[in-house]
Write a protein that holds these residues in place. Structure first.
Motif, PDB file in Angstrom:
ATOM      1  N   SER A  79       0.839  -1.211   0.000  1.00 34.38           N
ATOM      2  CA  SER A  79       0.000   0.000   0.000  1.00 34.38           C
ATOM      3  C   SER A  79       0.867   1.251   0.000  1.00 34.38           C
ATOM      4  CB  SER A  79      -0.913   0.002   1.236  1.00 34.38           C
ATOM      5  OG  SER A  79      -1.760  -1.120   1.239  1.00 34.38           O
ATOM      6  N   TRP A  80       1.946   1.231   0.783  1.00 32.90           N
ATOM      7  CA  TRP A  80       2.851   2.379   0.831  1.00 32.90           C
ATOM      8  C   TRP A  80       3.505   2.620  -0.525  1.00 32.90           C
ATOM      9  CZ3 TRP A  80       8.273   2.327   0.225  1.00 32.90           C
ATOM     10  CH2 TRP A  80       8.891   3.560   0.463  1.00 32.90           C
ATOM     11  N   VAL A  81       3.947   1.558  -1.185  1.00 34.95           N
ATOM     12  CA  VAL A  81       4.560   1.717  -2.513  1.00 34.95           C
ATOM     13  C   VAL A  81       3.572   2.347  -3.486  1.00 34.95           C
ATOM     14  CG1 VAL A  81       5.528   0.489  -4.489  1.00 34.95           C
ATOM     15  CG2 VAL A  81       6.199  -0.175  -2.178  1.00 34.95           C
ATOM     16  N   ALA A  82       2.317   1.888  -3.456  1.00 33.88           N
ATOM     17  CA  ALA A  82       1.312   2.470  -4.343  1.00 33.88           C
ATOM     18  C   ALA A  82       1.082   3.945  -4.039  1.00 33.88           C
ATOM     19  CB  ALA A  82       0.000   1.692  -4.233  1.00 33.88           C
ATOM     20  N   LEU A  83       1.032   4.285  -2.758  1.00 31.15           N
ATOM     21  CA  LEU A  83       0.746   5.664  -2.374  1.00 31.15           C
ATOM     22  C   LEU A  83       1.864   6.627  -2.750  1.00 31.15           C
ATOM     23  CD1 LEU A  83      -0.933   5.115   1.118  1.00 31.15           C
ATOM     24  CD2 LEU A  83      -2.030   5.917  -0.983  1.00 31.15           C
ATOM     25  N   ILE A  84       3.113   6.190  -2.668  1.00 28.01           N
ATOM     26  CA  ILE A  84       4.200   7.118  -2.996  1.00 28.01           C
ATOM     27  C   ILE A  84       4.194   7.470  -4.476  1.00 28.01           C
ATOM     28  CG2 ILE A  84       5.662   6.343  -1.100  1.00 28.01           C
ATOM     29  CD1 ILE A  84       7.341   4.813  -3.146  1.00 28.01           C
ATOM     30  N   CYS A  85       3.530   6.650  -5.287  1.00 25.13           N
ATOM     31  CA  CYS A  85       3.454   6.951  -6.718  1.00 25.13           C
ATOM     32  C   CYS A  85       2.520   8.121  -7.014  1.00 25.13           C
ATOM     33  CB  CYS A  85       2.958   5.720  -7.490  1.00 25.13           C
ATOM     34  SG  CYS A  85       4.058   4.296  -7.456  1.00 25.13           S
ATOM     35  N   LEU A  86       1.482   8.296  -6.191  1.00 26.77           N
ATOM     36  CA  LEU A  86       0.423   9.243  -6.532  1.00 26.77           C
ATOM     37  C   LEU A  86       0.876  10.701  -6.556  1.00 26.77           C
ATOM     38  CD1 LEU A  86      -2.583   7.579  -4.691  1.00 26.77           C
ATOM     39  CD2 LEU A  86      -2.017   7.532  -7.123  1.00 26.77           C
ATOM     40  N   PRO A  87       1.590  11.213  -5.532  1.00 24.67           N
ATOM     41  CA  PRO A  87       2.041  12.611  -5.641  1.00 24.67           C
ATOM     42  C   PRO A  87       2.975  12.837  -6.833  1.00 24.67           C
ATOM     43  CG  PRO A  87       2.230  11.817  -3.390  1.00 24.67           C
ATOM     44  CD  PRO A  87       1.953  10.621  -4.227  1.00 24.67           C
ATOM     45  N   ILE A  88       3.775  11.819  -7.164  1.00 27.06           N
ATOM     46  CA  ILE A  88       4.665  11.950  -8.324  1.00 27.06           C
ATOM     47  C   ILE A  88       3.850  12.110  -9.596  1.00 27.06           C
ATOM     48  CG2 ILE A  88       6.507  10.831  -9.629  1.00 27.06           C
ATOM     49  CD1 ILE A  88       7.273   9.321  -7.089  1.00 27.06           C
ATOM     50  N   LEU A  89       2.737  11.387  -9.693  1.00 27.98           N
ATOM     51  CA  LEU A  89       1.883  11.477 -10.875  1.00 27.98           C
ATOM     52  C   LEU A  89       1.094  12.785 -10.930  1.00 27.98           C
ATOM     53  CD1 LEU A  89       0.487   7.821 -10.892  1.00 27.98           C
ATOM     54  CD2 LEU A  89       2.196   8.790 -12.440  1.00 27.98           C
ATOM     55  N   VAL A  90       0.764  13.331  -9.764  1.00 27.49           N
ATOM     56  CA  VAL A  90      -0.036  14.565  -9.723  1.00 27.49           C
ATOM     57  C   VAL A  90       0.840  15.808  -9.908  1.00 27.49           C
ATOM     58  CG1 VAL A  90      -1.545  15.971  -8.250  1.00 27.49           C
ATOM     59  CG2 VAL A  90      -1.794  13.480  -8.281  1.00 27.49           C
ATOM     60  N   THR A  91       2.104  15.751  -9.520  1.00 33.91           N
ATOM     61  CA  THR A  91       2.978  16.930  -9.580  1.00 33.91           C
ATOM     62  C   THR A  91       3.084  17.536 -10.978  1.00 33.91           C
ATOM     63  OG1 THR A  91       4.269  16.212  -7.657  1.00 33.91           O
ATOM     64  CG2 THR A  91       5.313  17.788  -9.148  1.00 33.91           C
ATOM     65  N   PRO A  92       3.285  16.755 -12.053  1.00 30.83           N
ATOM     66  CA  PRO A  92       3.322  17.386 -13.386  1.00 30.83           C
ATOM     67  C   PRO A  92       2.026  18.101 -13.749  1.00 30.83           C
ATOM     68  CG  PRO A  92       4.233  15.173 -13.465  1.00 30.83           C
ATOM     69  CD  PRO A  92       3.604  15.325 -12.131  1.00 30.83           C
ATOM     70  N   LEU A  93       0.906  17.588 -13.289  1.00 29.61           N
ATOM     71  CA  LEU A  93      -0.373  18.247 -13.559  1.00 29.61           C
ATOM     72  C   LEU A  93      -0.450  19.593 -12.846  1.00 29.61           C
ATOM     73  CD1 LEU A  93      -2.718  15.127 -13.150  1.00 29.61           C
ATOM     74  CD2 LEU A  93      -1.733  16.051 -15.262  1.00 29.61           C
ATOM     75  N   VAL A  94       0.031  19.631 -11.608  1.00 29.54           N
ATOM     76  CA  VAL A  94       0.061  20.891 -10.856  1.00 29.54           C
ATOM     77  C   VAL A  94       0.994  21.890 -11.536  1.00 29.54           C
ATOM     78  CG1 VAL A  94       0.710  21.964  -8.666  1.00 29.54           C
ATOM     79  CG2 VAL A  94      -0.523  19.786  -8.669  1.00 29.54           C
ATOM     80  N   ALA A  95       2.182  21.428 -11.908  1.00 30.46           N
ATOM     81  CA  ALA A  95       3.152  22.309 -12.560  1.00 30.46           C
ATOM     82  C   ALA A  95       2.597  22.859 -13.861  1.00 30.46           C
ATOM     83  CB  ALA A  95       4.454  21.547 -12.817  1.00 30.46           C
ATOM     84  N   ASN A  96       1.961  22.019 -14.641  1.00 30.55           N
ATOM     85  CA  ASN A  96       1.395  22.469 -15.922  1.00 30.55           C
ATOM     86  C   ASN A  96       0.292  23.495 -15.715  1.00 30.55           C
ATOM     87  OD1 ASN A  96       1.229  22.025 -18.927  1.00 30.55           O
ATOM     88  ND2 ASN A  96      -0.859  21.431 -18.370  1.00 30.55           N
ATOM     89  N   SER A  97      -0.544  23.288 -14.689  1.00 35.57           N
ATOM     90  CA  SER A  97      -1.640  24.219 -14.421  1.00 35.57           C
ATOM     91  C   SER A  97      -1.127  25.587 -13.978  1.00 35.57           C
ATOM     92  CB  SER A  97      -2.573  23.648 -13.361  1.00 35.57           C
ATOM     93  OG  SER A  97      -1.935  23.606 -12.095  1.00 35.57           O
ATOM     94  N   ARG A  98       0.091  25.632 -13.435  1.00 36.99           N
ATOM     95  CA  ARG A  98       0.675  26.893 -12.964  1.00 36.99           C
ATOM     96  C   ARG A  98       1.621  27.516 -13.986  1.00 36.99           C
ATOM     97  NH1 ARG A  98       2.132  25.175  -6.654  1.00 36.99           N
ATOM     98  NH2 ARG A  98      -0.011  25.317  -5.864  1.00 36.99           N
TER      99      ARG A  98
END
Length: 290
Positions: free
Chosen positions: A234-253
């Protein structure tokens, strides 16, 4: 035992009571989830106040983490804690991963984000989740957990954890060692304007060794391995999520997004969930394997 018909019957074995999360760790977990959610709301509502002193890279990743915390980690950590307190072993074992991820995340918040309005909330979440993790693990009946899995081996999950721990360690060392050899500051730490990369420290010192040990213990059919393997996945899966969301945040800004991480990290996320589901399907009802 003799029946009314005078026939002798074998005594029926009473199934073991379900493994339950105690009320103390439940309350700590719920409080941590509530505070984490509130802090994430504040971080998303006023990023210019909370993360105004951070570099672009750290501010974007922190916002991504707030999104994951608010919409996934905090509510699911609370929900899993409630289900675990009602006797769901699957919830209990996965809850470990969510609480461990919260500890991991809030160590970074408290030590790498500049002192500001949310500092005490972050410290409280860190302390509550850490004590809940330690308490929930030390009071777990690991022998019952092993019995619920029927003492069957889980080589797929074990070798997967060992491989993930080894690959991440090699990935981090591929940056750390060259920087050390030439005497340069840490490349990734410089991008975030922090002395050292907290992810490198936490992974190499604590979480990757823990994943490795869990994998080895599962191969040896040790009760602690069965008790921790689902949480590690579960921890391995969770650490992937912020990495996947960060490019979306950067692009939106209007910042430069790192799209190249999406495919390998997304693949790791899906693969980890698949391995986790296959593991949880092997867990039997109370008394199974006893």
């Amino acid at each position: 035992m003799t029946s009314f018909a005078g026939q002798t019957q074998e005594p029926v074995e009473t199934p073991r009571n379900p493994v339950r999360l105690s009320r103390l760790w439940l309350r700590l977990s719920l409080t941590a989830a509530l505070l984490a959610g509130a802090g994430s709301v504040a971080g998303l509502a006023a990023p210019g106040v909370i993360y105004d002193q951070e570099t672009v890279a750290l501010a974007d990743s922190s916002t991504a983490q707030d999104i994951v915390n608010l919409f996934l980690v905090a509510p699911l950590m609370a929900g899993l804690a409630v289900w675990a307190s009602r006797g769901s072993l699957r919830a209990y074992l996965c809850w470990f991963g969510f609480v461990a991820f919260t500890v991991y995340n809030y160590v970074i918040y408290t030590f790498s984000i500049h002192f500001g309005p949310l500092f005490l909330i972050w410290v409280a979440v860190l302390g509550l989740s850490l004590f809940a993790l330690i308490g929930g693990l030390t009071t777990l009946d690991t022998a019952s957990v092993k019995a619920r899995f029927g003492a069957r081996s889980a080589p797929l999950q074990a070798w997967f954890l060992i491989a993930v721990a080894a690959l991440f360690a090699l990935l981090w060392l591929s940056e750390i060692v060259p920087d050390l050899l030439v005497g340069d500051p840490s490349t990734s730490a410089s991008d975030m304007n922090v002395p050292t990369n907290p992810v490198h420290v936490l992974d190499l010192a604590f979480f990757l060794p823990a994943a490795l040990v869990s994998g080895v213990l599962v191969l040896r059919r040790h009760p602690l391995g069965y008790a921790t393997v689902a949480g590690q996945l579960s921890w391995v899966a969770l650490i992937c999520l912020p990495i996947l969301v960060t490019p979306l945040v950067a692009n939106s800004r209007g910042h430069q997004p790192g799209w190249t991480v999406m495919v390998p990290v997304g693949f790791l996320f899906v693969l980890t969930l698949t391995v986790l589901v296959l593991l949880l399907r092997r867990q039997g009802p109370p008394g199974h394997g006893a």
